[in-house]
Write an enzyme that holds these catalytic residues in place. Structure first.
Site, PDB file in Angstrom:
ATOM      1  N   GLU A  96      11.884  57.699  26.565  1.00  0.00           N
ATOM      2  CA  GLU A  96      12.640  56.795  25.703  1.00  0.00           C
ATOM      3  C   GLU A  96      13.925  57.440  25.195  1.00  0.00           C
ATOM      4  OE1 GLU A  96       9.287  53.993  23.717  1.00  0.00           O
ATOM      5  OE2 GLU A  96       9.522  55.938  22.801  1.00  0.00           O
ATOM      6  N   CYS A 332      12.565  59.604  13.918  1.00  0.00           N
ATOM      7  CA  CYS A 332      12.185  60.963  14.340  1.00  0.00           C
ATOM      8  C   CYS A 332      10.681  61.165  14.375  1.00  0.00           C
ATOM      9  CB  CYS A 332      12.754  61.946  13.323  1.00  0.00           C
ATOM     10  SG  CYS A 332      14.073  62.884  13.988  1.00  0.00           S
TER      11      CYS A 332
END
Ligand code: SF4
Length: 343
Positions: A96, A332
């Site tokens: 991704e 994150c």
């Protein structure tokens, strides 16, 4: 990426490598620069899109090579403008990238591996295991094949840069070279848990920014969250960064994921100050995005702002990173290609 086994993908190649490959096929070396322009700057999928190279050259190119570029297979957009893209490789390795717009700054966070074998406790990628390394071309593809203009690139998606360092260095060259994507070196940042030989190579062979993922300044505590600490003590990498001359264009940062009650105490703060004072290395304080299994929580924003304030007043540069793409699991530590929430 759709090419047959005998066809060589050009994405990821340097100018010299491309020229050498062309020469082997009796194509004049001078076409190399132009071909790379079409691949890296124009993002072409097939050579037939090139309009300034003779047709007979294009026909040899199509027979022997592929561009090596492919579109994302799906994407999902956040309400804050962040977009998470899912890519696959020829071998079916899912990975991704995340596009993060912020004013004039348009950042893409790319993956260097499909999954990761570092097993960091605070990261969904690490908890889902490793499926394979990405090639330099597959890394570059995550930048070239987005439908966005990109100003900054961070190698902070899936995977550990130091565990795939040859391909990471090749990709960094393509991203920054004038014959490649020509993104300023100061706009490209590589993240690592601190595999010292890889950090040494990043320092010697590239001029990009480096971020060391710390979690805790205390090795025993760090080892609990980042198992790589056992083989690769972070202090070795930190010392390399401290002794390397960071000019004003190259930035060194420590990423510090803050977990309530675990690594956000005054003891941690004092040790961070002691370690980093006078080094020029900044601290980026990150909220913890729970993979959902361990019952830990992010430090609250008040604690994070206090950490930042006390670091800054003691002379250590610090910032608090805003969470982006939380609603699409693109923040994150949340990347885990293969989930169902994708369009
Ligand atoms: S934080 Fe980085 S190195 Fe650690 S498991 Fe996640 S992707 Fe791998």
């Amino acid at each position: 990426m759709g090419e047959s086994v005998n066809v060589v993908p050009l994405a990821g190649m340097s100018l010299t490598e491309t020229e050498d490959l062309l020469a082997q096929k009796k194509i004049e070396r001078r076409h190399g620069r132009r071909i790379l322009y079409w691949i890296y700057k124009k993002g072409i999928r097939t050579f037939s899109e090139i309009n300034d190279i003779p047709k007979e050259v294009l026909s040899v190119l199509s027979e022997c090579f592929s561009t090596g570029l492919s579109e994302p297979v799906s994407n999902v957009a956040s309400s804050d403008g962040t977009v998470r893209y899912l890519f696959t490789t020829e071998k079916g390795l899912l990975h991704e990238s995340v596009f993060i717009p912020e004013g004039q700054r348009e950042t893409v966070c790319i993956s260097v591996q499909s999954g990761c074998r570092m097993g960091c406790r605070f990261c969904a990628t690490g908890q889902n295991g490793w499926r394979g390394n990405l090639s330099a071309g597959e890394m570059v593809n995550q930048v070239v094949s987005l439908p966005h203009k990109v100003t900054h690139v961070v190698l902070m998606g899936m995977g550990e840069s130091g565990d795939n360092i040859d391909e990471v260095i090749k990709a960094l060259k393509v991203l920054t070279a004038e014959w490649g994507m020509a993104i300023g070196k100061s706009r490209v940042t590589v993240s690592t848990v601190g595999i010292a030989p890889a950090v040494k190579r990043l320092l010697e062979e590239t001029e990009c920014n480096i971020t060391l993922s710390l979690y805790s300044p205390f090795p025993d505590e760090r080892r609990e969250a980042i198992p790589a600490e056992t083989a690769w003590p972070y202090k070795d990498s930190l010392n390399l960064m401290k002794t390397s001359r960071a000019d004003r264009y190259r930035r060194f940062t420590v990423a510090y994921v803050m977990i309530k009650g675990k690594n956000d105490t005054d003891k941690h703060l004092e040790e961070l100050k002691r370690l980093l004072s006078g080094s020029g290395i900044r601290v980026n304080l990150l909220p913890y995005h729970r993979p959902g299994t361990d019952g830990d929580y992010s430090s609250d924003s008040e604690t994070m702002m206090r950490f930042k304030h006390l670091l800054v007043t003691s002379g250590v540069g610090a910032s608090v990173r805003k969470s982006r793409g939380l609603d699409i699991e693109a923040a994150c530590g949340m990347l885990a290609a293969g989930r169902t929430k994708q369009t």
